[in-house]
Design an enzyme around this catalytic site. Structure first.
Site, PDB file in Angstrom:
ATOM      1  N   ASN A  10       0.836  -1.193   0.000  1.00 20.42           N
ATOM      2  CA  ASN A  10       0.000   0.000   0.000  1.00 20.42           C
ATOM      3  C   ASN A  10       0.877   1.252   0.000  1.00 20.42           C
ATOM      4  OD1 ASN A  10       0.855   0.202   2.619  1.00 20.42           O
ATOM      5  ND2 ASN A  10      -1.057  -0.596   3.478  1.00 20.42           N
ATOM      6  N   ASP A 199      -9.666  -8.612   1.795  1.00 20.79           N
ATOM      7  CA  ASP A 199      -8.800  -7.685   2.513  1.00 20.79           C
ATOM      8  C   ASP A 199      -8.747  -6.336   1.804  1.00 20.79           C
ATOM      9  OD1 ASP A 199      -6.627  -7.225   4.599  1.00 20.79           O
ATOM     10  OD2 ASP A 199      -5.541  -6.790   2.747  1.00 20.79           O
TER      11      ASP A 199
END
Lengths: 326, 326, 326
Positions: A10, A199
Site C-alpha cells: 500500500n 482484505d
C-alpha cells in the site's frame, strides 16, 4: 520464499495483509494437495475449507523477503490441518521476525468428480497427545463451521449522502469477474484469491473511515462453505461494525453470481471479520474516530463486535499471564 | 516493444534480469511458432529447448522502453535457432543501448499430440557460410544438451544456524504452483516463466550474501530437458558456488512435482548458473565478500566455478583483442 | 471499486488511461452478461462490439480509489447499450471527481456455439423518450460500424534513421501472445485487454514525439469487428497522425495472427484514434512540437486529423454554450 514487490504494497510501504493471506493459502494448498496425492488412488486437489483466526504480528515492508513454511499437523478421514508460518527477513540487516501464524483446513476433491470428497492418508504423530489435541481442534472447527453455515446472509444497501463516521459513509464493495488465473485445476476460485479481495475491500472501508494509513491487524476465522466457479461474478462488500480506541472491525461478505449457469441463484459464498489499525507515518498506532451507529441493527452489530473484541483481549491477556508464569 | 513498469524493477530501480529473460523468450516463442506454422500441415507450438549463455550488457531502468527484436538464424530438421536482441531506449533523451543478445533453440510440438515433434520448414540463407556456421552451432548445442542430461541432480538441504558468507547462509528456495497463465496452449510452462523464477531465487541468494543492491550479469546456457505440466508444483532452489572479487556465481535447480499425476515422480526439470554483481547506489560495482566453503563438495564446486569464471574471462579478452586488431 | 496500484501507473504518478479503459470494459461485460442471462434460455457471454468516444476528464492518481458504476440504458433485439461512469475518490480528503463517462455496446454470444448471437431480454423505460433516444443512438452506431468495416487496412513500415518529430520517428509497435488470462469464457480476448494494449502503444508514440510526461485525453469510437482467439499473436502498431498546439492524435491498429489455425490469414481486428496531451511536472499542459509530415499520405492523414480535431472542438463549445444558457 518470495520477494515482496512494489505492487503488493500500500501507499505507505507495508505489504497488504491480503497478499500475505494469499501466500499462506498457496503454501497450504500445495502441501495438502501433495499429501493427499501421496498414496496411489484417485488424483485430487485440496480445496480450502477454513482458515482459523490469524493475527498480523508485524507488517512486512517492500524489499524484505517473506519466508513461508508449512506443516501438516493433523489429518481426519476427510480433511487436513496445515500450520503455516510467515517470517519476514530484511535482506540488508539479516533481521528476521515472525509475521503470521495461520492454521488452515483443506478437503481433497477428486479431479474426475469435483463433488466427491476423497479419503486423506493418515499422518504419524510423535506423541499420542498431538493426535488428541489435533482431534480436539478438528471437532471445534467442525462445530463452528456448522454454526456459521446457518447464519443468515445480510445485504449491504447504498446510503445517500451519509455523514462522516457513520456505517454508510465508509461501506464499500467491488465486483470481480472470475478468470482462469484465479482458479485451481478444478475450475474453482483459490481461497487465497478470495481472501485477498476481501482484505482489499476491508482496507478501503477502514481508510474511508479514518482517512489515514491503515494495516490489517487480524482476520477472524473464515469458512468456505460454497465453491465459486470460473466465469462467476463475485461481489465483495464490507461495512464497519465496531471501533475500539485503536482498532476497527469490518465485516466482509462475498456473494457469487454464477450467471451463465441456469441452475443456480446468487449465493453468499464467504463472510468474515477483519480488524484494522490506523498508523502514523512512523508506524505508531493512532486513535480511531468512533463509529456512529444509527439503526437498531447497527447498534446490535456494534455490541456483538465489542463482545468479540473483549473476548480476544481477555484471551490474549490470559496467554500473556500464562507465558509470564512459565 | 514494451514499457518496463514499476513492478518489474528491483528496489534500486533497475529492471530484474528475469523480466528481460521472460521478454526474450516470449519473442522467441512467437517467431518460431509462427515460422513452424508457415506451411500447411499439423498446427504446432514451438517449445523452448535451450538458451545459450546470455550477458546483461547494461541494466534497463524504469521508464525506459525495451525494444525486443528476433530473427530466425538457423533451422535443422526438428529445431529452430532464434537470435533475440534487446535494446533499451530512454524516451526522454532518445538514447539507446544494447542490453542483451540471446540465442534460443525451439522444437515444434504438435498441438494434437504433444509428444510428436514436427518437421521445421527450412529457411533460405544469403550465403553458404551462414548455413555452415549455423550447422556448427547446432552440433555444439546438441552435444552440450546430451552431456548435461546425464549430469546427476543435486539436492539442497537446509542448514541450522549458518555462519554469514557460508553457502548455507544464503541458499534459498521458493515453491510455485503452475497456473494456467504460466502455460502455453499445450498446457506446459513457458520457458520464460521458469527463467524469471530462477532469476528471482538467484537474486535472493546474491542479496543475502552481500547485503547490497545486486543485478544479473550473465546466465550460462540453460537446457530444458523436461516439460513441466499445468498443475505441477515447482521448487526453485539456489546456492552460491563461487565468488570472484566482484562477482558471484549461483547454481539454480528447478524440480517439478506433477503430484496429481500418478505416473510420475518428482524430477529435475532445469538447472543453470547465474552470475550476479553487487552495485553501489550510483551503479558502480562493489567488492563481494568471499564465499566461505566448508564441505568437500562446496570446495569442489568453488573450483569448478572458478574454472568457468576464468574460461569466460579468457574468452572475453580474446574477443576484445580480436576486435582491436580488426 | 478498486484501489489503483503502483503497477498501473506511469512514471509521473497518474494512472494509465488503458487501465481505466480495462476497468470500464470489465464493468460493462459483467452487467451485460448478467442481463442477457437473466431469462431462462441458452447461457451466453456478452462480447464487446463498440465503445463510443471517451474523454478522460481528469487523471486518477495512485492511492485514489476508482468507483466504477454501470447501467444498461438501451437494448435492441441483439445488442445492449451500457453507460459506465468512473469517479475517482481521494480517500484522505474524501474529494471525488468524475473521471470518465463511457458508452459501450455488447452482443450476447451463445456459450455452446460462439457464432450464434442470442436475443436480448428487453428493458423497461421510465419514459418513451428514453427508448426513442436509445434507438437513435443504436441506429447511429450501427451505421458507423458498417462504414468503418469497409475502411481499408493500412500497414506501418519501419523507417531507417528517421528525423525527430517525423511520423517515422515516433511510430511504435508491440507484439503480444494471447494467453488464457486475457480471454473470456469463450476463449476470445476481452475487449478491455485489447484497449489497454492499444493505449500502451499510443502512449509510447506520444512520449517519443514530445519526450515529456504524457496522458490520455480521449479515445475515439472503437469498433470490434473481429474476435481474437486464444493462442493468437497480436501486433499493436501506432503512428502519429496530427498535432495541435497542445494535443497529439495517434492512430492505433491491432492485427491478429491466428497462426496455429490453418484456415485463417492475419487480419486487422481493431483500429482507433487516441488523443494525448503533454504535461509538465505540476500537471499543466505543455505545448507539443508540431508533427513533420513528409509523404502525401502523411499530409492527407494530418488534414483528416485536423478535421476530427476541429469537429470535436466545435462540438464541445456548442455543449458549453448550451450549458451556460440553461
Amino acid at each position: 520464499r518470495r520477494i515482496m514487490r512494489p505492487d503488493d504494497a500500500n501507499v505507505a510501504g507495508n505489504v497488504h495483509g491480503g497478499t500475505i493471506l494469499k501466500m499462506i493459502e498457496e503454501a497450504g494448498a500445495i502441501i495438502s494437495t501433495r499429501h493427499c496425492n501421496s498414496q496411489a488412488g484417485e488424483p485430487c486437489v485440496a480445496a480450502l475449507a477454513r482458515v482459523e483466526r490469524t493475527d498480523f504480528l508485524s507488517p512486512v515492508c517492500i524489499g524484505e523477503v517473506a519466508n513461508v513454511s508449512a506443516e501438516i499437523t493433523y489429518t481426519s478421514r476427510h480433511s487436513v490441518e496445515v500450520q503455516v508460518n510467515v517470517m519476514s527477513e530484511n535482506i540488508l540487516t539479516g533481521a528476521k521476525k515472525v509475521t503470521n501464524k495461520a492454521t488452515l483446513w483443506y478437503v481433497p476433491l477428486s479431479l474426475k468428480n469435483v463433488n466427491k470428497v476423497l479419503e486423506v492418508p493418515p499422518i504419524q504423530y510423535a506423541r499420542q497427545e498431538q493426535e488428541d489435541e489435533g482431534k480436539k481442534r478438528y471437532e471445534e472447527q467442525k462445530l463452528d463451521r456448522l454454526e456459521t453455515k446457518q447464519r443468515n446472509g445480510d445485504v449491504i444497501f447504498p446510503v445517500i449522502n451519509p455523514e462522516p463516521h457513520t456505517v454508510g459513509y465508509s461501506q464499500s464493495s467491488l465486483i470481480h469477474l472470475v478468470g482462469p488465473s484465479d482458479c485451481t485445476l478444478l475450475g474453482f476460485v483459490h481461497g487465497g484469491v478470495t481472501m485477498k479481495l476481501m482484505d482489499e475491500v476491508a482496507g478501503i472501508v477502514a481508510a474511508r473511515h479514518c482517512k489515514t494509513n491503515i494495516v490489517t491487524a487480524s482476520v477472524d476465522a473464515i469458512n468456505f462453505h460454497e465453491k465459486i466457479k470460473k466465469g462467476s461474478v463475485i461481489t465483495i462488500s464490507g461495512r464497519m461494525t465496531f471501533t475500539s480506541n485503536k482498532s476497527m472491525e469490518i465485516e466482509v461478505f462475498v456473494d457469487a453470481d454464477p450467471f451463465v449457469d441456469d441452475s443456480r441463484e446468487r449465493y453468499r459464498a464467504v463472510s468474515a471479520f477483519f480488524t484494522y489499525v490506523s498508523l502514523s507515518k512512523d508506524g505508531k498506532p493512532l486513535p480511531v474516530p468512533q463509529l456512529l451507529t444509527e439503526t437498531e441493527d447497527e447498534k446490535r452489530r456494534f455490541e456483538e463486535g465489542k463482545g468479540r473484541y473483549l473476548q480476544t483481549k481477555a484471551k490474549r491477556q490470559a496467554q500473556m499471564q500464562q507465558a509470564a508464569q512459565q
